[in-house]
Design a protein around this motif. Structure first.
Motif, PDB file in Angstrom:
ATOM      1  N   ASN A  11      -0.893   2.827 -13.891  1.00 25.91           N
ATOM      2  CA  ASN A  11      -2.093   2.344 -13.198  1.00 25.91           C
ATOM      3  C   ASN A  11      -2.358   0.871 -13.494  1.00 25.91           C
ATOM      4  O   ASN A  11      -2.778   0.120 -12.608  1.00 25.91           O
ATOM      5  CB  ASN A  11      -3.317   3.183 -13.597  1.00 25.91           C
ATOM      6  CG  ASN A  11      -3.397   4.476 -12.812  1.00 25.91           C
ATOM      7  OD1 ASN A  11      -2.767   4.621 -11.770  1.00 25.91           O
ATOM      8  ND2 ASN A  11      -4.166   5.430 -13.314  1.00 25.91           N
ATOM      9  N   GLN A  14       0.042  -1.135 -11.398  1.00 24.11           N
ATOM     10  CA  GLN A  14      -0.410  -1.163 -10.007  1.00 24.11           C
ATOM     11  C   GLN A  14      -1.592  -2.112  -9.844  1.00 24.11           C
ATOM     12  O   GLN A  14      -1.668  -2.868  -8.869  1.00 24.11           O
ATOM     13  CB  GLN A  14      -0.790   0.242  -9.547  1.00 24.11           C
ATOM     14  CG  GLN A  14      -1.122   0.309  -8.059  1.00 24.11           C
ATOM     15  CD  GLN A  14      -1.399   1.734  -7.594  1.00 24.11           C
ATOM     16  OE1 GLN A  14      -1.433   2.658  -8.399  1.00 24.11           O
ATOM     17  NE2 GLN A  14      -1.597   1.902  -6.310  1.00 24.11           N
ATOM     18  N   ALA A  15      -2.521  -2.079 -10.811  1.00 21.68           N
ATOM     19  CA  ALA A  15      -3.672  -2.982 -10.770  1.00 21.68           C
ATOM     20  C   ALA A  15      -3.212  -4.433 -10.846  1.00 21.68           C
ATOM     21  O   ALA A  15      -3.740  -5.310 -10.151  1.00 21.68           O
ATOM     22  CB  ALA A  15      -4.628  -2.667 -11.921  1.00 21.68           C
ATOM     23  N   GLU A  18      -1.757  -5.517  -7.473  1.00 28.09           N
ATOM     24  CA  GLU A  18      -2.816  -5.764  -6.494  1.00 28.09           C
ATOM     25  C   GLU A  18      -3.545  -7.068  -6.810  1.00 28.09           C
ATOM     26  O   GLU A  18      -3.892  -7.833  -5.911  1.00 28.09           O
ATOM     27  CB  GLU A  18      -3.792  -4.589  -6.468  1.00 28.09           C
ATOM     28  CG  GLU A  18      -3.177  -3.329  -5.867  1.00 28.09           C
ATOM     29  CD  GLU A  18      -4.026  -2.094  -6.097  1.00 28.09           C
ATOM     30  OE1 GLU A  18      -5.094  -2.207  -6.743  1.00 28.09           O
ATOM     31  OE2 GLU A  18      -3.626  -1.008  -5.630  1.00 28.09           O
ATOM     32  N   HIS A  82      -9.624  -4.636 -11.349  1.00 29.46           N
ATOM     33  CA  HIS A  82      -8.897  -3.972 -10.260  1.00 29.46           C
ATOM     34  C   HIS A  82      -8.724  -2.483 -10.539  1.00 29.46           C
ATOM     35  O   HIS A  82      -8.838  -1.653  -9.632  1.00 29.46           O
ATOM     36  CB  HIS A  82      -7.538  -4.641 -10.042  1.00 29.46           C
ATOM     37  CG  HIS A  82      -7.589  -5.819  -9.136  1.00 29.46           C
ATOM     38  ND1 HIS A  82      -7.274  -5.749  -7.790  1.00 29.46           N
ATOM     39  CD2 HIS A  82      -7.954  -7.102  -9.367  1.00 29.46           C
ATOM     40  CE1 HIS A  82      -7.428  -6.942  -7.240  1.00 29.46           C
ATOM     41  NE2 HIS A  82      -7.835  -7.783  -8.172  1.00 29.46           N
ATOM     42  N   TYR A  85     -12.157  -0.935 -10.001  1.00 32.67           N
ATOM     43  CA  TYR A  85     -12.564  -1.010  -8.594  1.00 32.67           C
ATOM     44  C   TYR A  85     -11.936   0.127  -7.788  1.00 32.67           C
ATOM     45  O   TYR A  85     -12.621   0.819  -7.030  1.00 32.67           O
ATOM     46  CB  TYR A  85     -12.170  -2.359  -7.997  1.00 32.67           C
ATOM     47  CG  TYR A  85     -12.495  -2.460  -6.520  1.00 32.67           C
ATOM     48  CD1 TYR A  85     -13.759  -2.839  -6.093  1.00 32.67           C
ATOM     49  CD2 TYR A  85     -11.538  -2.154  -5.549  1.00 32.67           C
ATOM     50  CE1 TYR A  85     -14.069  -2.920  -4.749  1.00 32.67           C
ATOM     51  CE2 TYR A  85     -11.841  -2.222  -4.205  1.00 32.67           C
ATOM     52  CZ  TYR A  85     -13.113  -2.613  -3.808  1.00 32.67           C
ATOM     53  OH  TYR A  85     -13.416  -2.668  -2.471  1.00 32.67           O
ATOM     54  N   LYS A  86     -10.636   0.304  -7.960  1.00 34.18           N
ATOM     55  CA  LYS A  86      -9.934   1.352  -7.203  1.00 34.18           C
ATOM     56  C   LYS A  86     -10.491   2.733  -7.548  1.00 34.18           C
ATOM     57  O   LYS A  86     -10.711   3.574  -6.662  1.00 34.18           O
ATOM     58  CB  LYS A  86      -8.440   1.287  -7.507  1.00 34.18           C
ATOM     59  CG  LYS A  86      -7.609   2.253  -6.673  1.00 34.18           C
ATOM     60  CD  LYS A  86      -6.127   2.081  -6.941  1.00 34.18           C
ATOM     61  CE  LYS A  86      -5.317   3.055  -6.099  1.00 34.18           C
ATOM     62  NZ  LYS A  86      -3.873   2.917  -6.356  1.00 34.18           N
ATOM     63  N   TYR A  89     -14.131   2.961  -6.115  1.00 39.19           N
ATOM     64  CA  TYR A  89     -14.116   2.999  -4.643  1.00 39.19           C
ATOM     65  C   TYR A  89     -13.769   4.408  -4.162  1.00 39.19           C
ATOM     66  O   TYR A  89     -14.427   4.954  -3.269  1.00 39.19           O
ATOM     67  CB  TYR A  89     -13.115   1.981  -4.105  1.00 39.19           C
ATOM     68  CG  TYR A  89     -13.171   1.829  -2.596  1.00 39.19           C
ATOM     69  CD1 TYR A  89     -13.923   0.814  -2.021  1.00 39.19           C
ATOM     70  CD2 TYR A  89     -12.492   2.711  -1.752  1.00 39.19           C
ATOM     71  CE1 TYR A  89     -13.995   0.671  -0.641  1.00 39.19           C
ATOM     72  CE2 TYR A  89     -12.565   2.582  -0.376  1.00 39.19           C
ATOM     73  CZ  TYR A  89     -13.309   1.559   0.172  1.00 39.19           C
ATOM     74  OH  TYR A  89     -13.382   1.439   1.535  1.00 39.19           O
ATOM     75  N   SER A  90     -12.734   5.009  -4.741  1.00 37.83           N
ATOM     76  CA  SER A  90     -12.324   6.351  -4.307  1.00 37.83           C
ATOM     77  C   SER A  90     -13.389   7.388  -4.629  1.00 37.83           C
ATOM     78  O   SER A  90     -13.546   8.382  -3.918  1.00 37.83           O
ATOM     79  CB  SER A  90     -10.998   6.742  -4.976  1.00 37.83           C
ATOM     80  OG  SER A  90     -11.148   6.836  -6.380  1.00 37.83           O
ATOM     81  N   ASP A  93     -16.957   5.837  -2.211  1.00 37.27           N
ATOM     82  CA  ASP A  93     -16.993   5.387  -0.816  1.00 37.27           C
ATOM     83  C   ASP A  93     -17.453   6.481   0.139  1.00 37.27           C
ATOM     84  O   ASP A  93     -18.195   6.206   1.083  1.00 37.27           O
ATOM     85  CB  ASP A  93     -15.619   4.857  -0.392  1.00 37.27           C
ATOM     86  CG  ASP A  93     -15.680   4.174   0.963  1.00 37.27           C
ATOM     87  OD1 ASP A  93     -16.339   3.130   1.070  1.00 37.27           O
ATOM     88  OD2 ASP A  93     -15.094   4.715   1.917  1.00 37.27           O
ATOM     89  N   THR A 190     -15.270  -5.939  -9.440  1.00 38.87           N
ATOM     90  CA  THR A 190     -16.141  -4.790  -9.700  1.00 38.87           C
ATOM     91  C   THR A 190     -17.548  -5.020  -9.170  1.00 38.87           C
ATOM     92  O   THR A 190     -18.237  -4.065  -8.805  1.00 38.87           O
ATOM     93  CB  THR A 190     -16.213  -4.496 -11.209  1.00 38.87           C
ATOM     94  OG1 THR A 190     -16.459  -5.723 -11.914  1.00 38.87           O
ATOM     95  CG2 THR A 190     -14.940  -3.867 -11.718  1.00 38.87           C
TER      96      THR A 190
END
Length: 333
Positions: A11, A14-15, A18, A82, A85-86, A89-90, A93, A190
Motif C-alpha cells: 500500500n 502504491q501511495a 500515486e 495519499h 486519502y485512498k 475516500y473508499s 464517498d 487529506t
C-alpha cells in the motif's frame, strides 16, 4: 481494513506511485526516490511501531487567482497522506450526497456547473418562470475546521484504534492562526477528504432537515435554487444554515458572500456565469487570461500554458473571446 493492512509495504508503494505523478522533476521527490526501498521500509517501520510523527510544513503563498496560504509537507508525510486519502475516500464517498462535487471521481467543476444549469431549467420550468439562486460561502473554512469535531466524525466510521491514532497525527500536525485545535492545511491531500467529511454534515442538514431539493456544493461554496417568495425563503434558509453551522460545526457564513441572484441576471459559480440557455466565462477570468498570456507570450512553453485557458473557454459560450484571442495572438506572430 485494519491498520496493519493499511500501512503494508504494498500500500505504501502504491501511495508513492500515486503521489509522484507529475512530480518526478522536483528535488525533494528525486532525493527520496534515490533510496526508495530504504525510505519506504523506514516509513513502514515507523508506522508499524507507531513512532511516526508528522513533520513541519513549508509555508508559501500562491495566486489562483485569490491569494492562498499553502502549507507543503515533506515527501514521506505526503506519501502517508495519499495512503489515508485512498482509505477514507473508499470509506466515505458513498455516504456523500450526489451533488457534492469537490475532489470526487466523476465530479469536478464542469460537472457542478452542468448540474446547476439542469437545476435552473427544472426550477424555471424551461425558463418560463422565475428562478432564484441563493449563493453562500463559509468564512475562512479551512482555517476554521475544528479538530475535535472532525475527529469525532472520523470515529463514527473508523473503528480501528491504530488508524485513528494515525489520523490524529495528521490532524494535529497543523494549527491555523485561529488557535490550537483549529484548521486543516491547504496543500494536504487529506484536507480535501476531511473537508468533504466535515461539510457532509451541512449537506445532510440542508437536504433532509430543511428538505431543500435543488442544492449543490463545491468545497465551501454552495448554491440553493428556488422559485418561492424570495424574501421569506431566503431569510429562513440563511438563518437556519447560520444556526446549524455555528452549533454543529463551529463555522460561520461569510457575511459579504450571502448572494441572492435571479437567473436572468446570471448566476456566478465556479468561474462561469450561468444564464438561461447558455453560460459565459466570468469577466474577471477573461481579463486574467489575457493578462497572463500577454505576460508569457514570449516564453518557450507558451503554447503549453495556453491549453488550460482554451479548455476553460471551451466549456462556455465564448466564440467572441476565442476570436479575440486568436486576433491578438496572430498580431504577435
Amino acid at each position: 481494513m485494519d491498520y496493519s493492512n493499511l500501512i503494508g509495504v504494498e500500500n505504501l508503494l502504491q501511495a508513492w506511485n500515486e503521489f509522484k505523478k507529475g512530480k518526478r522533476r522536483r528535488k525533494d521527490v528525486q532525493v527520496f526516490e534515490r533510496n526508495l526501498e530504504d525510505n519506504l521500509f523506514a516509513l513502514h517501520e515507523s508506522l508499524k511501531n507507531m513512532t511516526y510523527r508528522h513533520g513541519n510544513y513549508q509555508s508559501f503563498y500562491v495566486h489562483d487567482p485569490k491569494l492562498r496560504h499553502i502549507h507543503k509537507a515533506s515527501v514521506p508525510d505526503r506519501v502517508v497522506h495519499h495512503l489515508l486519502y485512498k482509505f477514507l475516500y473508499s470509506l466515505y464517498d458513498k455516504t456523500f450526497i450526489y451533488d457534492s462535487y469537490s475532489c470526487r471521481l466523476e465530479k469536478g467543476t464542469h460537472k457542478a456547473v452542468g448540474r446547476l444549469e439542469k437545476f435552473t431549467r427544472i426550477v424555471s420550468k424551461n425558463y418560463t418562470k422565475d428562478c432564484w439562486a441563493l449563493k453562500l460561502d463559509i468564512k475562512k473554512f479551512f482555517a476554521s475546521v475544528d479538530h475535535g469535531i472532525l475527529f469525532g466524525l472520523l470515529k463514527l466510521k473508523v473503528k480501528d484504534k491504530n488508524t485513528l491514532w494515525l489520523l490524529s497525527q495528521i490532524i494535529s500536525s497543523f494549527h491555523s492562526d485561529f488557535g490550537l485545535g483549529k484548521g486543516i492545511p491547504l496543500g494536504n491531500l487529506t484536507s480535501q477528504v476531511f473537508a468533504n467529511i466535515y461539510m457532509n454534515e451541512l449537506d445532510q442538514f440542508i437536504k433532509h432537515a430543511l428538505k431543500v431539493k435543488y442544492y449543490l456544493r463545491y468545497a465551501d461554496d454552495f448554491v440553493i435554487l428556488f422559485h418561492y417568495d424570495t424574501l421569506i425563503y431566503h431569510s429562513k434558509v440563511v438563518e437556519s444554515v447560520q444556526t446549524f453551522l455555528k452549533g454543529r460545526l463551529k463555522l460561520k457564513l461569510h457575511p459579504q458572500k450571502i448572494i441572492l441572484r435571479k437567473l436572468d441576471w446570471g448566476i456566478d459559480f465556479l468561474g462561469y456565469i450561468v444564464l438561461p440557455h447558455y453560460r459565459l466565462p466570468r469577466t474577471k477570468t477573461k481579463r486574467r487570461i489575457f493578462r497572463k498570456l500577454k505576460e508569457n507570450i514570449d516564453h518557450p512553453n507558451f503554447n503549453q500554458s495556453l491549453q488550460p485557458y482554451l479548455g476553460y473557454l471551451s466549456h462556455a459560450s465564448s466564440f467572441r473571446v476565442i476570436q479575440e484571442l486568436r486576433v491578438y495572438l496572430s498580431s504577435r506572430s
